[in-house]
Scaffold this active site. Structure first.
Site, mmCIF file in Angstrom:
data_model
loop_
_atom_site.group_PDB
_atom_site.id
_atom_site.type_symbol
_atom_site.label_atom_id
_atom_site.label_comp_id
_atom_site.label_asym_id
_atom_site.label_seq_id
_atom_site.Cartn_x
_atom_site.Cartn_y
_atom_site.Cartn_z
ATOM 1 N N ASP A 88 -7.083 -5.381 4.171
ATOM 2 C CA ASP A 88 -7.710 -6.721 4.458
ATOM 3 C C ASP A 88 -8.199 -6.474 5.871
ATOM 4 O O ASP A 88 -9.410 -7.131 6.291
ATOM 5 C CB ASP A 88 -6.714 -7.789 4.263
ATOM 6 C CG ASP A 88 -5.257 -7.816 4.774
ATOM 7 O OD1 ASP A 88 -4.924 -6.766 5.472
ATOM 8 O OD2 ASP A 88 -4.828 -8.758 4.519
ATOM 9 N N ASP A 110 0.963 -1.912 -0.231
ATOM 10 C CA ASP A 110 1.226 -3.418 -0.355
ATOM 11 C C ASP A 110 0.802 -3.893 -1.644
ATOM 12 O O ASP A 110 1.335 -5.224 -2.107
ATOM 13 C CB ASP A 110 1.297 -4.222 0.872
ATOM 14 C CG ASP A 110 2.177 -3.678 1.972
ATOM 15 O OD1 ASP A 110 2.802 -2.872 1.849
ATOM 16 O OD2 ASP A 110 2.305 -4.541 2.776
ATOM 17 N N ASP A 124 -1.714 -6.063 -1.483
ATOM 18 C CA ASP A 124 -2.098 -7.566 -1.057
ATOM 19 C C ASP A 124 -3.511 -7.794 -0.866
ATOM 20 O O ASP A 124 -4.078 -8.827 -0.124
ATOM 21 C CB ASP A 124 -1.073 -7.778 0.345
ATOM 22 C CG ASP A 124 -1.350 -6.894 1.370
ATOM 23 O OD1 ASP A 124 -2.278 -5.722 1.191
ATOM 24 O OD2 ASP A 124 -1.008 -6.884 2.331
#
Ligand code: F6P
Length: 360
Positions: free
Chosen positions: A116, A140, A142
């Site tokens: 991200d 992760d 995410d």
């Protein structure tokens, strides 16, 4: 489309090389397009030897290779770059140099493979005119907007194997074994490995825990005649009303470094009367050869990113939805980061099979 660039940014993840390989092959063989690799994340645009022409011959044998042949940087934010100027360390914004670098190299598209943080930079560079395409990566898992990122499956396999190995020694010595796993803000690795490996307690960032509840679970097992327990803990797990544990603080360039929660939980358990050992799995989860699943997903992402570039789908990211590779706006992927659904079936399944999250 005559020439495209590709770079890998942020922490590495198994499968990065498979993305590079697929992107180069698709660009060269399908579109007759040149590809250049940008070394060490965005830094390659400002380094003298930062650009590397990539042909099909350069990507041979890359599928089983971990890491990234392009190198990466998780301190390479062009909006806050540390540099030495006149003998002094200064933090400056070099984002215009990146955009100028893209123009100078006459890139029709820049494929940015990252988590991200890196994808957010790509999105901001698009506002300055950079023709970016995102590919989500992180162990992760995410990144928002996609069901899964490559790298996660490999990390999960390594974490599960570690739990299996800890199980046999824990049982032999009648000990508690604590395994600290990666997972900054999302507990997917600990949750999935904990379920797959049969951990007794899983602690994740999304579910704050109580020390007493963790010990209660271990005591309950001992009272029933099972004198060993296994704990899978995300590095980002935190107690109710408490904070995450860091081994090093951060600043505008360095992200604070998580680490230490496993030892804190381990000490508490030991003080409660149960012999305990702590293992921190660390970067073993990021290194080495990717699983078949990660190679497969990374290859699909790499080829899809080039197809998206050919369509001019800038400021978008390839993603997996309903097992299909699609593309979505980067803004959508960045709007809501992916976290474990605390009411979802994975957490429910763990609870149903007797795993404690230390919250009851
Ligand atoms: O984002 C992936 C990750 O593995 C996190 O789980 C971890 O906190 C971080 O990278 C560690 O990164 P590094 O040690 O490379 O700075």
């Amino acid at each position: 489309m005559k020439r495209i660039g590709i770079l890998t940014g942020g922490g590495d993840a198994p499968g990065l090389n498979a993305v590079i390989r697929a992107a180069v092959k698709t660009a060269v063989m399908v579109y007759g397009c040149e590809v250049v690799g940008v070394r060490n994340g965005f830094d390659g645009f400002i380094d003298e030897k930062g650009i590397l022409p990539l042909g099909v011959e350069n990507v041979r044998g890359l599928l089983p290779r971990g890491g990234t042949i392009l190198g990466t940087a998780n301190r390479g934010n062009p909006y806050a770059r540390k540099m030495i100027r006149d003998g002094k360390e200064v933090t400056i914004d070099i984002s215009d140099d990146i955009v100028n670098g893209i123009r100078r190299l006459e890139l029709d598209a820049l494929i940015v493979v990252g988590g991200d943080g890196t994808l957010r930079i790509a999105h901001e560079l698009f506002q300055k005119g950079a023709p970016v395409i995102g590919v989500p990566k992180t162990i992760d898992n995410d990144v928002g907007g996609t069901e899964i990122t490559f790298g996660f499956d490999t990390a999960l396999s390594i974490a599960t194997e570690a739990i299996d190995r800890l199980h046999t020694t824990a049982e032999s010595h009648h000990r508690v074994m604590v395994l600290e796993l990666m997972g900054r803000d999302a507990g997917f690795i600990a949750l999935h490995a904990g379920v797959a490996g049969g951990a007794d307690v899983i602690l994740i960032p999304e579910i704050p825990f109580k020390f007493e509840s963790v010990v209660a679970k271990i005591r309950q097992r001992a009272e029933r005649g099972t004198y060993f327990s296994i704990l899978a803990i995300s590095e980002g797990a935190k107690p109710v009303g408490g904070m995450q544990v860091f081994s090093r603080s951060g600043d505008e360039v360095y992200t604070p470094r998580l680490g230490g929660i496993g030892h804190i939980v381990g000490e508490y358990i030991e003080k409660s009367g149960f012999e305990t050992r702590v293992t921190v799995l660390g970067h073993l989860q990021r290194g080495g050869t990717p699983t078949a699943f990660d190679r497969w997903l990374a290859t699909r992402y790499g080829a899809a990113a080039v197809r998206l570039a050919a369509q001019g789908g800038f400021d978008r990211m390839v993603a997996l939805r309903d097992a299909k590779v699609v593309d979505i706006p980067l803004a959508e992927a960045l709007a809501i980061p992916k976290r474990v659904n605390v009411n979802g079936d994975a957490v429910l399944t763990a609870r149903n099979t007797g795993i404690s999250f230390g919250d009851e």
